[in-house]
Design an enzyme around this catalytic site. Structure first.
Site, short mmCIF file in Angstrom:
data_model
loop_
_atom_site.label_atom_id
_atom_site.label_comp_id
_atom_site.label_asym_id
_atom_site.label_seq_id
_atom_site.Cartn_x
_atom_site.Cartn_y
_atom_site.Cartn_z
N ASP A 78 44.39 16.26 -44.68
CA ASP A 78 42.94 16.30 -44.56
C ASP A 78 42.51 15.73 -43.21
O ASP A 78 43.24 14.95 -42.60
CB ASP A 78 42.29 15.47 -45.67
CG ASP A 78 42.64 16.01 -47.05
OD1 ASP A 78 42.98 17.21 -47.16
OD2 ASP A 78 42.58 15.23 -48.02
N1 URA Z 1 46.53 14.25 -50.55
C1 URA Z 1 45.24 14.23 -50.12
O1 URA Z 1 44.33 14.01 -50.90
N2 URA Z 1 45.02 14.46 -48.82
C2 URA Z 1 46.00 14.66 -47.92
O2 URA Z 1 45.73 14.84 -46.72
C3 URA Z 1 47.33 14.68 -48.38
C4 URA Z 1 47.57 14.47 -49.70
#
Ligand code: URA
Length: 236
Positions: free
Chosen positions: A103
């Protein structure tokens, strides 16, 4: 193959840097300065040196990068900077892409490659390549909640996650999570299912690769041969 092509596909130089280095006599083919960037060479047999360094012919590239907050794991984005923008121009023409997603506000280990076959195998749900994340949450977690996490949780859309490991620190609000799958916002949604909230998330390993401690936020390097071999092994 043209000499300047070899220098660009190996991410040694951009085409214009290659032309400049040839003019300066800094590109040697079998020990002799090349007369032109357009000369044809055999990448398997000819020894090429660029500014004193041997050029290794390789068809694919593997880069480990320490993703900072604010960058998106995509090849292009109309709004935010992408992780590819952290690399110098000589990498732009290679067709690199992020192997898996983090993310925008997640930090840490990202693998970038132009090897679609290996990336596909590493991300295949059948292979269960593990990903480890250091996390912090808003509210202390209980042992009973960690047990639910380890068994697998039902997310808000009804998806039942595979068992995920969680090792909690003594402060009960941080620790390390290990996933064997990679659903959209998975960890954040798993914590939401426990009525909690992620406040910090950093990927610290991907299969056999660990985030090197000397790799500063935003920094990157090519994988070593050992790391590349280990990755191939994990993708078998
Ligand atoms: N889980 C999440 O919520 N975000 C990420 O970037 C990776 C795993």
């Amino acid at each position: 193959m043209r000499l300047d092509k070899l220098l660009t596909v190996t991410a040694t130089a951009t085409r214009s840097e290659a032309a400049r280095a040839v003019r300066a006599g800094a590109v040697l083919v079998n020990g002799v300065p090349a007369k032109s960037a357009a000369v044809h060479i055999d990448p398997e047999r000819d020894a090429v040196e660029y500014c004193g360094r041997a050029v290794m012919y390789r068809t694919h590239h593997y880069i480990i990068l320490n993703k900072p907050i604010g960058y998106v794991s995509a090849t292009e984005d109309g709004k935010d900077p992408t992780v590819l923008e952290l690399l110098p121009p000589k990498y732009t023409a290679l067709g690199l892409f992020p192997c898996g997603r983090l993310d925008k506000n997640t930090l840490g280990l990202m693998l970038l490659t132009d090897d679609g076959d290996l990336a596909h195998r590493l991300l295949s749900p059948r292979r269960h390549v593990t990903k480890r994340y250091y996390f912090r949450v808003k509210f202390p977690l209980t042992e009973a909640e960690c047990a639910r996490f380890r068994e697998g949780l039902v997310l808000e859309d009804g998806y039942e996650t595979k068992p995920a490991d969680i090792a909690l620190s003594s402060d009960m609000t941080s620790g390390v999570i290990t996933l064997i799958e990679g659903k959209y916002h998975q960890i954040k949604r798993m914590m939401l299912a426990l009525h909690n909230q992620i406040t910090h998330l950093e990927r610290i390993s991907f299969g056999p690769l660990s985030l090197p401690s000397e790799l500063a936020r935003g920094a990157w390097r090519e994988l070593t041969q050992e790391e590349e071999n280990a990755l191939r092994e994990a993708a078998k």
